[in-house]
Enzyme design. Structure first.
Site, PDB file in Angstrom:
ATOM      1  N   LYS A  54      94.080  15.364  27.486  1.00 56.42           N
ATOM      2  CA  LYS A  54      95.378  14.705  27.719  1.00 56.42           C
ATOM      3  C   LYS A  54      96.233  15.558  28.656  1.00 56.42           C
ATOM      4  CE  LYS A  54      95.456  12.247  23.345  1.00 56.42           C
ATOM      5  NZ  LYS A  54      95.736  12.314  21.908  1.00 56.42           N
ATOM      6  N   GLN A  98      99.479  15.013  17.513  1.00 58.71           N
ATOM      7  CA  GLN A  98      98.058  14.689  17.358  1.00 58.71           C
ATOM      8  C   GLN A  98      97.692  14.515  15.882  1.00 58.71           C
ATOM      9  OE1 GLN A  98      95.778  14.267  20.015  1.00 58.71           O
ATOM     10  NE2 GLN A  98      94.437  13.540  18.401  1.00 58.71           N
ATOM     11  N   ASP A 121     102.891   7.090  21.340  1.00 61.71           N
ATOM     12  CA  ASP A 121     101.757   6.572  20.562  1.00 61.71           C
ATOM     13  C   ASP A 121     102.094   5.211  19.947  1.00 61.71           C
ATOM     14  OD1 ASP A 121      99.331   7.839  20.549  1.00 61.71           O
ATOM     15  OD2 ASP A 121      99.857   9.313  19.008  1.00 61.71           O
TER      16      ASP A 121
END
Ligand code: NDP
Length: 300
Positions: A54, A98, A121
């Site tokens: 990422k 994460q 997200d």
């Protein structure tokens, strides 16, 4: 019939190119650089790989990348303090914590502490509610990537029968909402669904997000249907040598490809689109934060 292969790798490269173009325009015309912060707690090897790639791709499209790596025993208070500082940082437009987090940390609490406008997200309860009521939201990356590929392949999805297999909060449920938003007739199948093969066989569009290697076979698929395989499963591959493994999806590729009209491969299908959509969400969040026009075609 041999299915058209929907090339997620190429599509993701195209999306990243669109993001990079928009980032360049933002810098040139407005002096704004989108920034993405990723918070990793602990040393889960898979999470470390995701976070590394990422960060690399964030920099490649011209955005600012910030990584916070915290020890596995970080307290909830310390993690919330990091999120708070990122919420308040004007140079950060996207925040990703994460998952999974170590067991002593409350994931819902942490995710809901992210500023919803920076929740790239799309897991914050506000974004879930906005998506569910058809309002402008941050859309979870994996379902967004699936939607982009489906729109690209079909043009309009209106009126199609769609079956989503899996009802998780990160894939199945938001995927169903997005398909409903595009006027599909949506069924969500899960582990308790009766006669699941018959349910799936009625679908023009099948999205499989189950986590069971090659569960869906060609017999489940209506001839000509589009199959989007979200699953990523590592299985033994003795044919490649002792101890070797390979990745497969939730769909049995060869048998499904014989019947389907179009299919995404694993690897090289949905996977690459997820990070591309994370970058797309970050640029969208940056535009919204600065009251600027959002890039076209990069969100739902
Ligand atoms: P979850 O484990 O959270 O959810 C799996 C879902 O599948 C559940 O709703 C479960 O039903 C359902 N299910 C399990 N067994 C069956 C069965 N036999 N028949 C029908 N439904 C079943 O998984 P995720 O949604 O997080 O992930 C799904 C897959 O997608 C995984 O392989 C994951 O690795 C992959 N993935 C890929 C991503 C990408 O970038 N390509 C991103 C995210 C995930 P129930 O609710 O009844 O238990």
């Amino acid at each position: 019939m041999t299915a058209t292969v929907i090339d997620g790798k190429a599509f993701a490269a195209k999306v990243r190119g669109q993001v990079a173009d928009h980032v360049a325009r933002l810098k040139e015309a407005h002096g704004v650089t989108p920034g993405l912060a990723v918070v990793l707690v602990g040393e889960d090897p898979a999470s470390q790989v995701y976070v590394r790639s990422k960060g690399k791709m964030t920099v490649e499209v011209g955005m600012k990348s910030v990584e916070h790596k915290l020890d596995a025993d970080t307290s909830e208070a310390d993690l919330l303090a990091v999120v708070k500082s990122l919420n308040e940082d004007p140079e950060i437009h996207g925040i990703l914590v994460q998952l999974p987090l170590p067991g002593h940390l409350n994931e819902d609490l942490v995710i809901n502490s992210i500023d919803p406008a920076k929740d790239v997200d799309g897991f914050h309860i506000s974004n879930v509610g906005l998506l569910g009521t058809g309002q402008k939201s941050m859309v979870p990356c994996t379902p967004l990537g699936c939607l982009m590929m489906l729109r690209d392949h079909h043009g309009s999805l209106s009126g199609l029968n769609a079956v989503v297999i899996g009802r998780s909060n990160i894939v199945g449920k938001p995927m169903a909402q997005l398909l409903l938003g595009d006027s599909c007739t949506v069924t969500i199948a899960h582990s308790r669904t009766k006669d699941i093969q018959d349910v799936v066989r009625a679908a023009d569009v099948v999205v499989a997000a189950v986590g069971r290697p090659e569960m869906v076979t060609g017999e489940w698929i209506k001839p000509g249907a589009t199959v989007i395989d979200v699953g990523i499963n590592r299985i033994d591959a003795p044919e490649k040598g002792e101890g070797k493994t390979r990745l497969v999806g939730d769909c049995h590729y060869d048998s499904c490809a014989e019947v389907a009209g179009a299919i995404t491969p694993v690897p090289g299908g949905v996977g690459p689109m997820t990070i591309a959509c994370l970058l797309a969400n970050t640029v969208t969040a940056c535009c919204r934060a600065n009251g600027l026009a959002e890039p076209e075609g990069l969100t739902a």
